[in-house]
Scaffold this motif. Structure first.
Motif, PDB file in Angstrom:
ATOM      1  N   SER A 290       0.758  -1.144  -0.046  1.00 32.63           N
ATOM      2  CA  SER A 290       0.104  -0.026   0.163  1.00 32.63           C
ATOM      3  C   SER A 290       0.908   1.240   0.011  1.00 32.63           C
ATOM      4  CB  SER A 290      -1.109   0.050   1.097  1.00 32.63           C
ATOM      5  OG  SER A 290      -1.609  -0.911   1.185  1.00 32.63           O
ATOM      6  N   LEU A 291       0.159   2.228  -0.565  1.00 33.68           N
ATOM      7  CA  LEU A 291       1.223   3.632  -0.552  1.00 33.68           C
ATOM      8  C   LEU A 291      -0.017   4.539   0.155  1.00 33.68           C
ATOM      9  CD1 LEU A 291       3.226   5.582  -1.560  1.00 33.68           C
ATOM     10  CD2 LEU A 291       2.015   6.052  -3.490  1.00 33.68           C
ATOM     11  N   LEU A 292       0.628   4.940   1.152  1.00 36.12           N
ATOM     12  CA  LEU A 292      -0.140   6.226   2.060  1.00 36.12           C
ATOM     13  C   LEU A 292       0.726   7.695   1.810  1.00 36.12           C
ATOM     14  CD1 LEU A 292      -1.537   3.853   3.292  1.00 36.12           C
ATOM     15  CD2 LEU A 292      -1.393   5.275   5.429  1.00 36.12           C
ATOM     16  N   ALA A 293      -0.089   8.692   1.410  1.00 40.61           N
ATOM     17  CA  ALA A 293       0.666   9.878   1.282  1.00 40.61           C
ATOM     18  C   ALA A 293       0.077  10.946   1.883  1.00 40.61           C
ATOM     19  CB  ALA A 293       0.742  10.028  -0.233  1.00 40.61           C
ATOM     20  N   TYR A 294       0.793  11.805   2.515  1.00 40.67           N
ATOM     21  CA  TYR A 294       0.185  13.056   3.340  1.00 40.67           C
ATOM     22  C   TYR A 294       0.858  14.233   2.851  1.00 40.67           C
ATOM     23  CZ  TYR A 294      -2.739   9.850   5.823  1.00 40.67           C
ATOM     24  OH  TYR A 294      -3.640   8.853   6.139  1.00 40.67           O
ATOM     25  N   HIS A 295       0.433  15.215   2.218  1.00 38.87           N
ATOM     26  CA  HIS A 295       1.241  16.361   1.790  1.00 38.87           C
ATOM     27  C   HIS A 295       1.057  17.339   2.697  1.00 38.87           C
ATOM     28  CE1 HIS A 295       2.053  19.959  -1.358  1.00 38.87           C
ATOM     29  NE2 HIS A 295       2.998  19.253  -1.231  1.00 38.87           N
ATOM     30  N   LEU A 296      -0.053  18.268   2.652  1.00 38.16           N
ATOM     31  CA  LEU A 296      -0.089  19.617   3.282  1.00 38.16           C
ATOM     32  C   LEU A 296      -0.487  18.970   4.749  1.00 38.16           C
ATOM     33  CD1 LEU A 296      -1.993  22.223   1.166  1.00 38.16           C
ATOM     34  CD2 LEU A 296       0.573  22.211   1.844  1.00 38.16           C
ATOM     35  N   PRO A 297      -1.273  18.115   5.015  1.00 40.83           N
ATOM     36  CA  PRO A 297      -1.460  17.756   6.214  1.00 40.83           C
ATOM     37  C   PRO A 297      -0.172  17.199   7.283  1.00 40.83           C
ATOM     38  CG  PRO A 297      -3.146  16.505   4.891  1.00 40.83           C
ATOM     39  CD  PRO A 297      -2.128  17.246   3.978  1.00 40.83           C
TER      40      PRO A 297
END
Length: 252
Positions: free
Chosen positions: A94-101
């Motif tokens: 799985s890929l989890l990505a969090y940018h501005l958060p």
């Protein structure tokens, strides 16, 4: 110990408050892999090098700051994008990505984590009137020259930063990790002695020089290594999982 992917995702969403933040990409689960998670590999960007390292490390989840599916990008799954997605899907990761958060979070965010690394005391937002500006403002315990502060940055981040040196001793610092050079005007208005970010634009140098404010560009990648590590550590501790941060060096 293993937990359900859905449980990990729900906690990450709750902790970061990601649903409340408008962004340039989807935050959260970008690619779905196996339903159970026991090992997380984190990194700054979901590059092929990180994915290959995650496969080697037998990761169930790759957690990153820079993921995929940015607004305006070509949606076709070809070339580099095809190879990256194929690596994840073929290995059921799985890929989890969090940018501005992951930039703005008050505990594990890139900006507060960088402040901790550089011994800056956080005072508040860089621009309280515009919360879309994700940078912060703070102070040093003791004033120092811009060159001395640049040396601290180099020692901590492991790379020589670009320094535009002003005439003032450094007491108040403004910063925004990554590509935050456009916020230098807000930093100047806030009365900082030095503004730090990851990158520099041509006009950034002129703004610093003509306003006699020191400026440091310390690297987009280098300034954003710490938030994703802190988030990975939080999730690993919360659920008794394994977490490995893998740094894939980037000179920018």
């Amino acid at each position: 110990m293993a937990i359900a992917l859905t449980t990990l995702l729900e906690e990450a969403e709750r902790f970061l408050g990601a649903a409340r933040i408008a962004d340039y990409c989807p935050n959260g689960l970008q690619v779905e892999g196996r339903p159970q998670v026991r090992r997380i590999v984190s990194g700054v960007t979901a590059s092929q090098a990180l994915l290959d390292a995650a496969v080697e490390a037998d990761a169930d989840v790759v957690l990153v700051h820079h993921g995929y599916f940015w607004k305006g990008e070509n949606p076709c799954v070809v070339g580099m994008k095809q190879r990256r997605l194929k690596t994840l899907l073929n290995n059921d990761i799985s890929l989890l990505a969090y940018h501005l958060p992951l930039d703005v979070h008050p505990q594990v965010g890139n900006n507060v984590q960088l402040a901790a690394q550089l011994d800056i005391t956080v005072e508040g937002p860089l621009d309280p009137e515009n919360m879309k500006v994700v940078g912060l403002i703070g102070s040093l315990d003791e004033p120092m020259t811009a060159r001395d502060f640049a040396r601290r940055v180099q020692e901590v981040l492991g790379r020589e930063p670009l320094l535009i040196e002003g005439s003032q001793m450094i007491r108040r610092v403004g910063w925004c990790t990554g590509g935050g050079q456009g916020y230098i005007d807000q930093a100047i208005a806030a009365g900082v002695d030095l503004y730090l970010t990851g990158e520099a634009s041509e006009q950034t140098v002129h703004s610093a020089r003509e306003n006699d404010v020191s400026f440091i560009a310390a690297g987009h990648h280098a300034t954003e290594r710490y938030g994703v590590q802190a988030l990975g550590d939080y999730l690993a501790k919360r659920f008794a999982l394994e977490h490995l941060f893998i740094d894939c060096p980037n000179p920018v």
